[in-house]
Design a protein around this motif. Structure first.
Motif, PDB file in Angstrom:
ATOM      1  N   LEU A   1      46.641  18.254  -1.883  1.00  0.00           N
ATOM      2  CA  LEU A   1      45.829  17.331  -0.904  1.00  0.00           C
ATOM      3  C   LEU A   1      44.995  16.405  -1.420  1.00  0.00           C
ATOM      4  CD1 LEU A   1      45.692  16.816   2.302  1.00  0.00           C
ATOM      5  CD2 LEU A   1      43.996  18.647   2.445  1.00  0.00           C
ATOM      6  N   PRO A   2      44.064  16.820  -2.449  1.00  0.00           N
ATOM      7  CA  PRO A   2      43.173  15.763  -2.931  1.00  0.00           C
ATOM      8  C   PRO A   2      43.909  14.528  -3.508  1.00  0.00           C
ATOM      9  CG  PRO A   2      42.441  17.890  -3.799  1.00  0.00           C
ATOM     10  CD  PRO A   2      43.631  18.103  -3.072  1.00  0.00           C
ATOM     11  N   GLU A   3      45.053  15.059  -4.369  1.00  0.00           N
ATOM     12  CA  GLU A   3      45.922  13.822  -5.084  1.00  0.00           C
ATOM     13  C   GLU A   3      46.629  12.950  -3.928  1.00  0.00           C
ATOM     14  OE1 GLU A   3      46.146  17.057  -5.743  1.00  0.00           O
ATOM     15  OE2 GLU A   3      45.489  17.121  -7.839  1.00  0.00           O
ATOM     16  N   ILE A   4      46.974  13.558  -2.697  1.00  0.00           N
ATOM     17  CA  ILE A   4      47.616  12.512  -1.851  1.00  0.00           C
ATOM     18  C   ILE A   4      46.514  11.538  -1.223  1.00  0.00           C
ATOM     19  CG2 ILE A   4      48.652  12.720   0.462  1.00  0.00           C
ATOM     20  CD1 ILE A   4      49.903  15.491  -0.416  1.00  0.00           C
ATOM     21  N   ILE A   5      45.222  12.334  -0.889  1.00  0.00           N
ATOM     22  CA  ILE A   5      44.331  11.435  -0.434  1.00  0.00           C
ATOM     23  C   ILE A   5      44.180  10.101  -1.519  1.00  0.00           C
ATOM     24  CG2 ILE A   5      41.862  11.221   0.227  1.00  0.00           C
ATOM     25  CD1 ILE A   5      42.091  14.197   1.188  1.00  0.00           C
ATOM     26  N   VAL A   6      43.862  10.574  -2.763  1.00  0.00           N
ATOM     27  CA  VAL A   6      43.714   9.539  -3.727  1.00  0.00           C
ATOM     28  C   VAL A   6      44.594   8.401  -3.696  1.00  0.00           C
ATOM     29  CG1 VAL A   6      43.223   8.952  -6.277  1.00  0.00           C
ATOM     30  CG2 VAL A   6      42.278  10.882  -5.137  1.00  0.00           C
ATOM     31  N   ILE A   7      46.013   8.742  -3.765  1.00  0.00           N
ATOM     32  CA  ILE A   7      47.193   8.019  -3.539  1.00  0.00           C
ATOM     33  C   ILE A   7      47.129   7.067  -2.338  1.00  0.00           C
ATOM     34  CG2 ILE A   7      49.628   7.959  -3.503  1.00  0.00           C
ATOM     35  CD1 ILE A   7      49.601  10.532  -5.300  1.00  0.00           C
ATOM     36  N   LEU A   8      46.727   7.570  -1.287  1.00  0.00           N
ATOM     37  CA  LEU A   8      46.745   6.688   0.184  1.00  0.00           C
ATOM     38  C   LEU A   8      45.550   5.894  -0.068  1.00  0.00           C
ATOM     39  CD1 LEU A   8      47.255   9.514   2.904  1.00  0.00           C
ATOM     40  CD2 LEU A   8      48.941   7.908   2.027  1.00  0.00           C
ATOM     41  N   ILE A   9      44.588   6.286  -0.527  1.00  0.00           N
ATOM     42  CA  ILE A   9      43.463   5.292  -0.690  1.00  0.00           C
ATOM     43  C   ILE A   9      43.662   4.098  -1.547  1.00  0.00           C
ATOM     44  CG2 ILE A   9      41.036   5.066  -1.718  1.00  0.00           C
ATOM     45  CD1 ILE A   9      40.239   7.724  -0.545  1.00  0.00           C
ATOM     46  N   LEU A  10      44.294   4.267  -2.807  1.00  0.00           N
ATOM     47  CA  LEU A  10      44.772   3.562  -3.555  1.00  0.00           C
ATOM     48  C   LEU A  10      45.848   2.542  -3.196  1.00  0.00           C
ATOM     49  CD1 LEU A  10      45.084   5.382  -7.054  1.00  0.00           C
ATOM     50  CD2 LEU A  10      43.421   3.573  -6.436  1.00  0.00           C
ATOM     51  N   GLY A  11      46.899   3.028  -2.500  1.00  0.00           N
ATOM     52  CA  GLY A  11      47.852   2.299  -1.688  1.00  0.00           C
ATOM     53  C   GLY A  11      47.062   1.352  -0.493  1.00  0.00           C
ATOM     54  N   LEU A  12      46.244   2.018   0.325  1.00  0.00           N
ATOM     55  CA  LEU A  12      45.457   0.999   0.995  1.00  0.00           C
ATOM     56  C   LEU A  12      44.731  -0.174   0.282  1.00  0.00           C
ATOM     57  CD1 LEU A  12      44.591   0.655   4.019  1.00  0.00           C
ATOM     58  CD2 LEU A  12      42.706   2.368   3.608  1.00  0.00           C
ATOM     59  N   LEU A  13      44.163   0.152  -0.761  1.00  0.00           N
ATOM     60  CA  LEU A  13      43.442  -1.099  -1.394  1.00  0.00           C
ATOM     61  C   LEU A  13      44.235  -1.989  -2.032  1.00  0.00           C
ATOM     62  CD1 LEU A  13      40.658   1.129  -3.268  1.00  0.00           C
ATOM     63  CD2 LEU A  13      40.288  -0.434  -1.231  1.00  0.00           C
ATOM     64  N   ILE A  14      45.440  -1.666  -2.687  1.00  0.00           N
ATOM     65  CA  ILE A  14      46.481  -2.103  -3.250  1.00  0.00           C
ATOM     66  C   ILE A  14      47.324  -3.189  -2.375  1.00  0.00           C
ATOM     67  CG2 ILE A  14      48.313  -2.636  -4.743  1.00  0.00           C
ATOM     68  CD1 ILE A  14      47.352   0.030  -6.157  1.00  0.00           C
ATOM     69  N   PHE A  15      47.731  -2.555  -1.275  1.00  0.00           N
ATOM     70  CA  PHE A  15      48.739  -3.201  -0.326  1.00  0.00           C
ATOM     71  C   PHE A  15      47.929  -3.821   1.014  1.00  0.00           C
ATOM     72  CE2 PHE A  15      51.309  -0.412  -2.876  1.00  0.00           C
ATOM     73  CZ  PHE A  15      52.263  -1.361  -3.356  1.00  0.00           C
ATOM     74  N   GLY A  16      46.831  -3.288   1.442  1.00  0.00           N
ATOM     75  CA  GLY A  16      46.297  -3.605   2.498  1.00  0.00           C
ATOM     76  C   GLY A  16      46.782  -2.811   3.729  1.00  0.00           C
TER      77      GLY A  16
ATOM     78  N   PRO B   1      52.008   0.527   6.482  1.00  0.00           N
ATOM     79  CA  PRO B   1      53.133   1.158   7.130  1.00  0.00           C
ATOM     80  C   PRO B   1      54.340   0.595   6.977  1.00  0.00           C
ATOM     81  CG  PRO B   1      51.268   0.469   8.750  1.00  0.00           C
ATOM     82  CD  PRO B   1      50.936  -0.062   7.224  1.00  0.00           C
ATOM     83  N   GLN B   2      54.427  -0.716   6.723  1.00  0.00           N
ATOM     84  CA  GLN B   2      55.997  -1.230   6.298  1.00  0.00           C
ATOM     85  C   GLN B   2      56.212  -0.516   4.957  1.00  0.00           C
ATOM     86  OE1 GLN B   2      55.767  -5.318   5.336  1.00  0.00           O
ATOM     87  NE2 GLN B   2      57.928  -5.619   5.635  1.00  0.00           N
ATOM     88  N   LEU B   3      55.542  -0.588   4.111  1.00  0.00           N
ATOM     89  CA  LEU B   3      55.790   0.158   2.783  1.00  0.00           C
ATOM     90  C   LEU B   3      56.266   1.610   2.964  1.00  0.00           C
ATOM     91  CD1 LEU B   3      55.743  -0.127  -0.256  1.00  0.00           C
ATOM     92  CD2 LEU B   3      53.331   0.570  -0.143  1.00  0.00           C
ATOM     93  N   GLY B   4      55.482   2.432   3.795  1.00  0.00           N
ATOM     94  CA  GLY B   4      55.778   3.622   3.968  1.00  0.00           C
ATOM     95  C   GLY B   4      57.141   3.840   4.790  1.00  0.00           C
ATOM     96  N   LYS B   5      57.447   2.992   5.549  1.00  0.00           N
ATOM     97  CA  LYS B   5      58.818   2.951   6.285  1.00  0.00           C
ATOM     98  C   LYS B   5      59.979   2.777   5.251  1.00  0.00           C
ATOM     99  CE  LYS B   5      61.134   0.908  10.082  1.00  0.00           C
ATOM    100  NZ  LYS B   5      61.047  -0.314  11.178  1.00  0.00           N
ATOM    101  N   THR B   6      59.544   1.615   4.453  1.00  0.00           N
ATOM    102  CA  THR B   6      60.587   1.347   3.431  1.00  0.00           C
ATOM    103  C   THR B   6      60.798   2.611   2.333  1.00  0.00           C
ATOM    104  OG1 THR B   6      60.137  -0.801   3.486  1.00  0.00           O
ATOM    105  CG2 THR B   6      61.357  -0.226   1.443  1.00  0.00           C
TER     106      THR B   6
END
Length: 63
Positions: free
Chosen positions: A8-23, A28-33
């Motif tokens: 869970l901690p690694e998933i949270i870090v990945i989500l935060i990084l994704g939010l910072l990088i892609f906005g 959501p579009q990236l997750g769908k793809t």
């Protein structure tokens, strides 16, 4: 919670990084793809396994 060997901690870090990088607009579009891509890989894997099983059964019946 352990998904693909990631806790869970690694998933949270990945989500935060994704939010910072892609906005927030593109995330959501990236997750769908990514989801569609994984579904396609899973379908292709099942078809490949099915073809191998058919071939093995045909070879066993020929013997």
């Amino acid at each position: 919670m352990n998904i693909f060997g990631i806790g869970l901690p690694e998933i949270i870090v990945i989500l935060i990084l994704g939010l910072l990088i892609f906005g927030p607009k593109r995330l959501p579009q990236l997750g769908k793809t990514i989801g569609k891509t994984l579904k396609g890989i899973q379908t292709a894997s099942k078809e490949f396994e099915s073809e191998i099983n058919k071939t093995l059964q045909l070879n066993e019946n020929d013997d």
